[in-house]
Scaffold this motif. Sequence first.
Motif, PDB file in Angstrom:
ATOM      1  N   PRO A   1       0.828  -1.205   0.000  1.00 42.74           N
ATOM      2  CA  PRO A   1       0.000   0.000   0.000  1.00 42.74           C
ATOM      3  C   PRO A   1       0.867   1.262   0.000  1.00 42.74           C
ATOM      4  CG  PRO A   1      -0.610  -1.484   1.803  1.00 42.74           C
ATOM      5  CD  PRO A   1       0.653  -2.001   1.227  1.00 42.74           C
ATOM      6  N   GLY A   2       0.359   2.279  -0.643  1.00 42.28           N
ATOM      7  CA  GLY A   2       0.988   3.590  -0.564  1.00 42.28           C
ATOM      8  C   GLY A   2       2.208   3.773  -1.444  1.00 42.28           C
ATOM      9  N   VAL A   3       2.413   2.867  -2.433  1.00 39.45           N
ATOM     10  CA  VAL A   3       3.593   3.032  -3.275  1.00 39.45           C
ATOM     11  C   VAL A   3       3.248   3.692  -4.607  1.00 39.45           C
ATOM     12  CG1 VAL A   3       4.922   1.191  -2.237  1.00 39.45           C
ATOM     13  CG2 VAL A   3       3.375   0.670  -4.138  1.00 39.45           C
ATOM     14  N   GLY A   4       2.002   4.135  -4.740  1.00 45.77           N
ATOM     15  CA  GLY A   4       1.673   4.947  -5.917  1.00 45.77           C
ATOM     16  C   GLY A   4       0.918   4.232  -7.028  1.00 45.77           C
ATOM     17  N   LYS A   5       0.326   3.099  -6.723  1.00 43.34           N
ATOM     18  CA  LYS A   5      -0.410   2.359  -7.755  1.00 43.34           C
ATOM     19  C   LYS A   5      -1.576   3.189  -8.279  1.00 43.34           C
ATOM     20  CE  LYS A   5      -1.106  -1.174  -5.000  1.00 43.34           C
ATOM     21  NZ  LYS A   5      -0.462  -0.637  -3.789  1.00 43.34           N
ATOM     22  N   THR A   6      -2.390   3.676  -7.323  1.00 46.21           N
ATOM     23  CA  THR A   6      -3.561   4.448  -7.731  1.00 46.21           C
ATOM     24  C   THR A   6      -3.140   5.712  -8.465  1.00 46.21           C
ATOM     25  OG1 THR A   6      -4.601   3.684  -5.722  1.00 46.21           O
ATOM     26  CG2 THR A   6      -5.696   5.470  -6.884  1.00 46.21           C
ATOM     27  N   SER A   7      -2.112   6.337  -7.946  1.00 49.88           N
ATOM     28  CA  SER A   7      -1.778   7.615  -8.552  1.00 49.88           C
ATOM     29  C   SER A   7      -1.158   7.409  -9.932  1.00 49.88           C
ATOM     30  CB  SER A   7      -0.967   8.478  -7.600  1.00 49.88           C
ATOM     31  OG  SER A   7       0.373   8.216  -7.691  1.00 49.88           O
TER      32      SER A   7
ATOM     33  N   VAL B   1       4.199   5.505   1.185  1.00 50.10           N
ATOM     34  CA  VAL B   1       4.366   6.832   1.774  1.00 50.10           C
ATOM     35  C   VAL B   1       3.052   7.392   2.329  1.00 50.10           C
ATOM     36  CG1 VAL B   1       6.392   7.447   0.442  1.00 50.10           C
ATOM     37  CG2 VAL B   1       4.142   7.848  -0.536  1.00 50.10           C
ATOM     38  N   ARG B   2       2.085   6.521   2.623  1.00 49.73           N
ATOM     39  CA  ARG B   2       0.797   7.024   3.108  1.00 49.73           C
ATOM     40  C   ARG B   2       0.918   7.722   4.450  1.00 49.73           C
ATOM     41  NH1 ARG B   2      -3.735   2.651   1.515  1.00 49.73           N
ATOM     42  NH2 ARG B   2      -3.522   3.004  -0.715  1.00 49.73           N
ATOM     43  N   GLU B   3       1.559   7.022   5.388  1.00 48.10           N
ATOM     44  CA  GLU B   3       1.720   7.602   6.725  1.00 48.10           C
ATOM     45  C   GLU B   3       2.536   8.876   6.635  1.00 48.10           C
ATOM     46  OE1 GLU B   3       1.151   6.792  10.352  1.00 48.10           O
ATOM     47  OE2 GLU B   3      -0.582   6.362   9.081  1.00 48.10           O
TER      48      GLU B   3
HETATM   49  P1  ADP Z   1      -1.488   2.806  -3.585  1.00 50.25           P
HETATM   50  O1  ADP Z   1      -2.557   2.910  -4.593  1.00 50.25           O
HETATM   51  O2  ADP Z   1      -0.296   2.051  -4.084  1.00 50.25           O
HETATM   52  O3  ADP Z   1      -1.917   2.281  -2.240  1.00 50.25           O
HETATM   53  P2  ADP Z   1      -1.416   5.664  -3.769  1.00 50.25           P
HETATM   54  O4  ADP Z   1      -1.334   5.777  -5.232  1.00 50.25           O
HETATM   55  O5  ADP Z   1      -2.709   5.908  -3.120  1.00 50.25           O
HETATM   56  O6  ADP Z   1      -0.900   4.269  -3.296  1.00 50.25           O
HETATM   57  O7  ADP Z   1      -0.289   6.581  -3.117  1.00 50.25           O
HETATM   58  C1  ADP Z   1      -0.396   7.211  -1.861  1.00 50.25           C
HETATM   59  C2  ADP Z   1       0.169   8.621  -1.957  1.00 50.25           C
HETATM   60  O8  ADP Z   1       1.535   8.620  -2.168  1.00 50.25           O
HETATM   61  C3  ADP Z   1      -0.408   9.408  -3.103  1.00 50.25           C
HETATM   62  O9  ADP Z   1      -0.610  10.718  -2.684  1.00 50.25           O
HETATM   63  C4  ADP Z   1       0.644   9.357  -4.152  1.00 50.25           C
HETATM   64  O10 ADP Z   1       0.602  10.443  -5.014  1.00 50.25           O
HETATM   65  C5  ADP Z   1       1.892   9.340  -3.323  1.00 50.25           C
HETATM   66  N1  ADP Z   1       2.964   8.628  -3.998  1.00 50.25           N
HETATM   67  C6  ADP Z   1       3.222   7.312  -3.951  1.00 50.25           C
HETATM   68  N2  ADP Z   1       4.307   7.016  -4.685  1.00 50.25           N
HETATM   69  C7  ADP Z   1       4.751   8.176  -5.193  1.00 50.25           C
HETATM   70  C8  ADP Z   1       5.846   8.522  -6.044  1.00 50.25           C
HETATM   71  N3  ADP Z   1       6.705   7.604  -6.508  1.00 50.25           N
HETATM   72  N4  ADP Z   1       6.008   9.801  -6.385  1.00 50.25           N
HETATM   73  C9  ADP Z   1       5.150  10.725  -5.925  1.00 50.25           C
HETATM   74  N5  ADP Z   1       4.112  10.473  -5.124  1.00 50.25           N
HETATM   75  C10 ADP Z   1       3.903   9.199  -4.760  1.00 50.25           C
END
Ligand code: ADP
Length: 769
Positions: free
Chosen positions: A355-361, A539-541
């Motif tokens: 989680p929080g590694v940027g999949k959604t974004s 990077v969520r936390e």
């Molecule tokens: P996931 O879907 O993997 O759980 P998210 O896409 O929701 O994670 O990412 C959580 C937050 O961290 C978002 O605000 C996202 O933009 C930011 N984030 C994660 N990875 C990166 C990255 N490599 N560069 C910039 N922002 C990132």
Amino acid sequence: MDTIKSLPAVAVRGVVPIPNNDFRIEVGRKISLKAIEVAEKEFAQHMIILIQKNPLIEEPTKDDMEEYGALVKVGMKFKLPNGNFKLKFNVIERVKITNYAQESKYFIVDYVDSPNIIGETDEELTLVKMVIEEVTKNANVLLEANNNILDKISQGVTTDILVDIVVNALKINEVEKYKYLEEASVNNRLKMLLSDISHLKMIIDLEKKLNDEVKKSIDENQKEYYLREKMRAIQNELGDKARKEEEIEELREKIISAKMPLLVEEKALQELARLQSTPAQMAESSIIKTYLDFLVALPWYKVSEDLNDLSKVQESLDKNHYGLEKVKDRIVEYLAVKIMTNKNPQTILCLVGPPGVGKTSLAISIAEALNRKFVKQSLGGIRDESEIRGHRRTYIGALPGRILNGMKQAGTMNPVFLLDEIDKMASDYKGDPASAMLEVLDPEQNSKFSDHYLEEQYDLSQVLFITTANYLENIPAPLRDRMEIVELSSYTEHEKFEIARRHLLPKQLEAHGLKENQFIVDDEVIYYIIQHYTREAGVRELNRYVGALIRKSIKNILINKLDSVHITRQNVEEYVGKAKFTHNISDRKDRVGVVTGLAYTQYGGDTLPVEVTYYKGTGKLVLTGKLGDVMKESAQTALSFVKANALKFGIEPDIFKDNDVHIHVPEGAVPKDGPSAGVTMATAIYSALSNKLVKNNVGMTGEITLTGLVLPIGGLKEKSIAAHRSGLNTILIPKENERDIDDIPTEVKEKLTIISVDNILDVFANAIK
Ligand code: ADP
């Protein structure tokens, strides 16, 4: 000359005695009772009735009396319970009072007769005829009830008697009757009577008319009220109907302009007709309406035009994401095929990572770059197929499934549709959601996707589906085959720092309306937060802490009227509180029976401490800490290996017979399974039984065989990042995993001593002191 006669007299008020009639009064005044007494005793019950001009005067004198009175004879007299007397007199004739001989004690008056004066006969006859006619015709309205005047008239009466009895019974004010006492002329009295009668009639007529009018107006009011009510009801009725008609017309237009496939449109129009004939109050009506509303809200033809520019994709991914080079490359390659063939790729992109590694974004960036709408539906926890395909409309409260709901949200037929957590679907007796997902994701089939609620086929072929998962192994195999897997791994501290600096901070500053020069934060602070406040793969936390820092700073700026804030290592705790994690190597101690393993969970890599002890028993192996089957077998294997080689390790073989060995894996909130803790458990058992210390800065991972070989494991990259994160400086990995060392971020590689081993003895050699 009239003879003057004297008689005792009583004064009456509000009533007038008319000759030839009975006259009833109640007498209470002493002075009157005395007069009556005297009349009875001395004048053969004869006496005079005097008429008081003003009835309100209690003790009248002669000046208060009318000029005319009546000669009467006392008839009946009886005493009332209140002490008064009720008297009945026969009124004999009119008299004119000439003198008051006595006023004290009681009245004695002198009077003269006032005999009737007979007038002209013809006139008299005519008048009599007229009176009789009126009276017989209008007796009901003219005369008081309960008198037998009509009888008397028909038996024949003299004119004076006729007038007297009619006057006596006439429904006029008593006081007005006095004039009949004054008037001696019979003809005049007849005329007066006719005049009174006509006046009375007029009044009665008027009254009746007024009554009628009042009644009519009441009736009319009521009628009006009733009509108004009715009108309102009709208007409501008509209004509702009109509204409904309007609504139906509106819906019809929407259905037509939705440009649905012919079959669907026909069905929609049929439903519309059904809606039209269903009363609005019936539940069915709103069910149909909801259905039609949903139908018209779904996109049926609308598509957004793709921006088929690969450099834009690269740009958008780069702009929003730090690092992730390989991932971005894979995504760009994937989309290159799409742009080249102008078709959706045959396989579905699946972004796998903690989680929080940027999949959604990343998915959002893809949508942005392609100029497509973005929708996301989570599949986590879905166990029922109907969550994907919807419920049949026969169910009460039926709903469409998540796929069509997402399409409704998108409003176009070609959105980027993110199916989140596809590895978290479960299946149960209600049907397997995975098989429904197969249909969704299969380009061969998804142009005819069927949703139970919709009942009609829906074309998903233009949708660009992207899926995410935390853990590849949990994705059902048939689904995995359909997908192009792109793995994202945990971020290193440095990566997290860069992400925070370049992306999280600027975004949060903008969201909170704070300018960059108002918020100064030292690099050291960001690192400190990463290390001591968060313990995560993504990077969520960290993002949350950045938000908290900014919010606290705004408060500080506003309350203390500052131009800017500067957050340093010294004051950071004022902003985000005390540190949560400390991984200070110097805090750790080398211990017996405690070994740090490395694990790979759906939340990324983690350390997995294993503790072993033994105590008096019967040679059992005790395992605690939510271990999976594979891990239990691994524990057994590790124990057997140590047992088999006990002498070699300097362990007394009998120890196994007389003791139970207990293996505990704490931090067991996440169920752990897999064989990779084999070496860790073997090392812990060896340490415990030989009573040798284990180096606290060493982490290890590897499967063990009964002969002591160390076999390769998965997730080396994640495990090494976790090792580094938790402050270890050496990791022992299976020799065969050497090839994966390249994947480990340089930053981590530089800090960790990575030793590859192919035999457990090498592990012991490196880990045991
Ligand atoms: P996931 O879907 O993997 O759980 P998210 O896409 O929701 O994670 O990412 C959580 C937050 O961290 C978002 O605000 C996202 O933009 C930011 N984030 C994660 N990875 C990166 C990255 N490599 N560069 C910039 N922002 C990132």
